[in-house]
Design an enzyme around this catalytic site. Structure first.
Site, PDB file in Angstrom:
ATOM      1  CG  HIS A 155      -2.103   1.221   1.012  1.00  0.00           C
ATOM      2  ND1 HIS A 155      -3.313   0.639   1.012  1.00  0.00           N
ATOM      3  CD2 HIS A 155      -2.106   2.199   0.905  1.00  0.00           C
ATOM      4  CE1 HIS A 155      -4.139   1.739   0.908  1.00  0.00           C
ATOM      5  NE2 HIS A 155      -3.230   2.585   0.839  1.00  0.00           N
ATOM      6  CG  HIS A 192      -1.357   5.982  -2.754  1.00  0.00           C
ATOM      7  ND1 HIS A 192      -2.576   5.788  -3.554  1.00  0.00           N
ATOM      8  CD2 HIS A 192      -1.722   5.583  -1.354  1.00  0.00           C
ATOM      9  CE1 HIS A 192      -3.638   4.964  -2.883  1.00  0.00           C
ATOM     10  NE2 HIS A 192      -3.316   5.185  -1.626  1.00  0.00           N
ATOM     11  CG  HIS A 248      -7.917   2.781  -1.194  1.00  0.00           C
ATOM     12  ND1 HIS A 248      -7.358   2.595  -2.144  1.00  0.00           N
ATOM     13  CD2 HIS A 248      -7.022   3.754  -0.340  1.00  0.00           C
ATOM     14  CE1 HIS A 248      -5.975   2.939  -2.102  1.00  0.00           C
ATOM     15  NE2 HIS A 248      -5.931   3.740  -1.148  1.00  0.00           N
ATOM     16  CD  GLU A 265      -7.816   5.610   6.174  1.00  0.00           C
ATOM     17  OE1 GLU A 265      -6.882   5.864   6.738  1.00  0.00           O
ATOM     18  OE2 GLU A 265      -8.104   6.058   5.112  1.00  0.00           O
ATOM     19  CG  ASP A 288      -2.074   5.707   2.733  1.00  0.00           C
ATOM     20  OD1 ASP A 288      -2.221   5.633   1.247  1.00  0.00           O
ATOM     21  OD2 ASP A 288      -3.170   6.136   3.301  1.00  0.00           O
ATOM     22  CG  ASP A 289      -0.349   8.836   0.350  1.00  0.00           C
ATOM     23  OD1 ASP A 289      -0.206   8.981  -0.834  1.00  0.00           O
ATOM     24  OD2 ASP A 289      -1.501   8.721   0.844  1.00  0.00           O
TER      25      ASP A 289
END
Length: 340
Positions: free
Chosen positions: A13, A15, A199, A202, A280-281
């Site tokens: 995961h 991006h 996704h 969340e 994630d980021d």
């Protein structure tokens, strides 16, 4: 305690633009002549409440960073730096998620955008000693017909090796769009052998996890942490073998949970779920993959055997070939067998 940067693991995961470091973004922005908000460059993790306004701020900052990626050379740099950073942290497999429509205007179209990322992934795999594959993702903010077009494009490059498309995702604010309407796109992707990796779970709770499970038939869920809010939903996730790509730093950064201790990593594992930790980021949330494993160790009390279990789960949930998985899993065994 053993060195977590030496633990072989799969990163499922991450991006595309969000994988950048702050120094790289600063340099790219300067080279491209693009001004970016100071919030992207001050080095502080993004922490906002999980409200429409909070998500808007996150998306605005992400879009500002993405606006700097406007050439083939920069796209290749993003992939190479993501691979190098992951390799330095012990990743043996990276499945990098990208929505190519954002970069298509700068490289001659959506097909060239995908092919650039795939070619860069293959080159980065050879350069940094890990397998880099790609997940093509559609956006909830666009029409479901766009998602079908992306799924057909992704299917053309389906495979399991470096520089190939291994999955099809659905990203952006899960509170937007009609999840069921994206079902046809995911059917196209699954028919081509791609993993279904939307996704969800969340910003919305267990009810939406149930919707995702039925409508998109996921192999993995990006996040999925809030499945713990309904025992029946969590049991369904576990029974179906759906892996959860849990990203603790982003859960806290978006205000889903007040702190790392509240992220239900332990509850998910104890329920039998496969948990694959993700960053994630990193650009926005200020931490990379090893930091998520470190939090599992120091905040949630996972010992080295349990951390090895998380790494094994991430490898098994990846779309690597069976020979590659066997090699990676043997590396986990070696890490655990070595003296602490």
């Amino acid at each position: 305690m053993r060195d977590l940067a030496r633990l072989p693991k799969a990163h499922l995961h991450l991006h595309f633009t969000g994988s950048l470091s702050v120094p790289s973004l600063r340099e790219i922005a300067r080279e491209q002549g693009v001004r970016v908000p100071s919030a992207l460059l001050d080095g502080d993790p993004l922490r906002v409440p999980a409200t429409e306004r909070g998500w808007f701020r996150f998306q605005r900052l992400y879009d500002a960073a993405r606006a700097c990626v406007r050439s083939e050379a920069v796209m290749r740099r993003v992939v190479d730096e993501a691979a190098a950073a992951d390799a330095a942290e012990g990743s043996v497999r990276l499945e990098l998620q990208v929505d190519p429509t954002s970069y298509a205007p700068f490289v001659g179209g959506i097909t060239p955008a995908v092919e650039i990322v795939l070619d860069a992934a293959k080159a980065a795999s050879a350069a940094h000693g890990l397998e880099v594959a790609v997940v093509v993702a559609a956006s909830r903010m666009r029409h479901p017909l766009d998602a079908r077009a992306l799924a057909r494009l992704a299917a053309r490059y389906a495979g399991d090796g470096p520089g190939e498309v291994v999955g099809f995702g659905l990203s952006n604010d899960e509170r937007s769009g009609d999840t069921e309407a994206f079902g046809p796109a995911f059917r196209i992707a699954r028919a081509a052998g791609l993993a279904s990796v939307p996704h969800g779970g969340e910003l919305l709770g267990a009810d939406h996890v149930g919707t995702l499970v039925e409508a998109l038939v996921p192999d993995r869920l990006g996040h999925g942490v809030r499945s713990v809010e309904d025992r029946a939903v969590l049991e369904s996730v576990v029974a179906r073998g759906i892996a959860l790509e849990v990203c603790p730093a982003s859960n806290v950064g978006l205000g889903v949970y007040p702190d790392l201790a509240a992220v239900p990593v332990r509850s998910l594992v104890d329920a039998g779920a496969t948990v694959a930790l993700g960053a994630d980021d990193p650009l926005l949330f200020g931490s990379r993959l090893v930091d998520q494993y470190e939090a599992a160790r120091t905040v949630h009390g996972f010992d080295d055997a349990a951390l090895a279990g998380l790494a094994r789960g991430s490898i098994r949930a990846s779309r690597a070939s069976e020979p590659s998985k066997a090699r990676m899993l043997a590396g986990v065994d070696d890490w655990l067998a070595a003296p602490a």
